[in-house]
Design an enzyme around this catalytic site. Structure first.
Site, short mmCIF file in Angstrom:
data_model
loop_
_atom_site.label_atom_id
_atom_site.label_comp_id
_atom_site.label_asym_id
_atom_site.label_seq_id
_atom_site.Cartn_x
_atom_site.Cartn_y
_atom_site.Cartn_z
CB THR A 289 96.89 -54.66 25.61
OG1 THR A 289 97.49 -53.79 26.56
CG2 THR A 289 96.31 -55.86 26.36
N GLY B 97 89.84 -52.52 22.43
CA GLY B 97 89.28 -52.85 23.73
C GLY B 97 88.88 -54.31 23.87
N GLY C 40 90.71 -56.56 24.65
CA GLY C 40 91.39 -57.03 25.86
C GLY C 40 91.07 -56.17 27.06
CD GLU D 80 94.83 -51.31 24.27
OE1 GLU D 80 95.41 -52.38 24.08
OE2 GLU D 80 93.67 -51.10 23.91
CE LYS E 94 91.76 -58.81 15.04
NZ LYS E 94 92.73 -58.27 15.93
C1 5RP Z 1 93.17 -54.69 23.85
C2 5RP Z 1 93.10 -54.34 22.42
C3 5RP Z 1 93.82 -55.25 21.48
O1 5RP Z 1 94.86 -54.53 20.90
C4 5RP Z 1 92.85 -55.74 20.46
O2 5RP Z 1 91.80 -56.45 21.13
C5 5RP Z 1 93.52 -56.67 19.44
O3 5RP Z 1 93.97 -57.84 20.05
P1 5RP Z 1 94.65 -59.03 19.26
O4 5RP Z 1 95.94 -58.53 18.70
O5 5RP Z 1 94.82 -60.11 20.29
O6 5RP Z 1 93.70 -59.46 18.16
O7 5RP Z 1 92.52 -53.37 22.01
O8 5RP Z 1 92.34 -53.88 24.63
#
Ligand code: 5RP
Length: 232
Positions: A29, A100, A102, A108, A126
């Site tokens: 996600t 998390g 999202g 996940e 990150k």
């Molecule tokens: C969702 C997640 C996502 O993988 C995480 O927040 C990274 O998101 P993005 O690729 O939009 O930066 O853990 O629960």
């Protein structure tokens, strides 16, 4: 293109290239994984990839997979996941993660930890030395237990905040009908111990610490006008 978007796109494409025909694929996600899902769909449409099935980790992943023509299955129907691709909010030098952002970390963790190969896709913003330094830790909680879990998290030294919706009044409700407490711990010195401690609090469904789950971390970086991908 915006450099962060460019990094996400390149790293998503690099992960999608690792999927082989006949695989069961865990579909993560988030905005980075969305590019991987798009590229897996393009490889299927071109005939470069055949006979794959996706296991989505969220409503978002399921919608995107359908949009890009990826057939879906469930954990009731398959006994293995060959590869999972998912994003992260923080990655430490030992490849432990906070996920998390999202609100999808509970599903996940089920899917990513079952995969023979779990590939993490991130842009270089990150990467952290210590988990918890930039991102609060998401904890999924049963709605009726939000108050006692908040107190238990405070007793552990955390600063929990109920996640609120954007363009929706009130709390974020997860795909499972629960709520999210985002907990600021500043620096998490022992992620493995904290992961277990948090999941032991009655009313906690799952927290966003992924310890020892990632097999490969692909990192997108921008150099000049173009993005490159390196393996951490
Ligand atoms: C969702 C997640 C996502 O993988 C995480 O927040 C990274 O998101 P993005 O690729 O939009 O930066 O853990 O629960």
């Amino acid at each position: 293109m915006d450099p962060v978007k460019l990094m996400k796109q390149e790293v998503g494409q690099a992960a999608a290239a690792k999927v082989t025909s006949g695989s069961i694929v865990g579909l993560g996600t988030g905005s980075t994984t969305a590019f991987a899902i798009q590229f897996i769909g393009e490889r299927l449409a071109s005939g470069q990839l055949t006979d794959i099935k996706g296991i989505p980790t969220s409503f978002q992943a399921s919608v995107l997979a359908k949009q890009h023509g990826i057939p879906l299955t469930t954990l009731d129907e398959v006994d293995r996941i060959d590869i999972a691709i998912d994003g992260a909010d923080e990655v430490d030098p030992q490849h432990n993660l906070i996920k998390g952002g999202g609100a999808a970390h509970t599903r996940e963790k089920v899917v990513d930890s079952l995969a023979d190969q779990f590939i993490v896709v991130v842009d270089n913003s990150k990467l952290v030395d210590v988990l918890g330094s930039t991102f609060p830790l998401p904890v999924e909680v049963l709605p009726m237990a939000v108050a006692p879990v908040t107190r238990a998290l405070q007793a552990l030294g955390g600063q929990p905040e109920l996640r609120l919706g954007v363009r929706k009044d009130g709390p974020v409700i997860t795909d499972q009908g629960n709520m999210i407490l985002d907990v600021k711990f500043n620096a998490i010195s022992d992620p493995a111990a904290l992961e277990k401690t948090l999941n032991n609090i009655p009313g906690v469904l799952e927290n966003g610490l992924f310890v020892g789950v990632a097999d490969v971390v692909l990192v997108g970086e921008v150099q000049g006008d173009s993005a490159t991908v390196r393996t951490l």
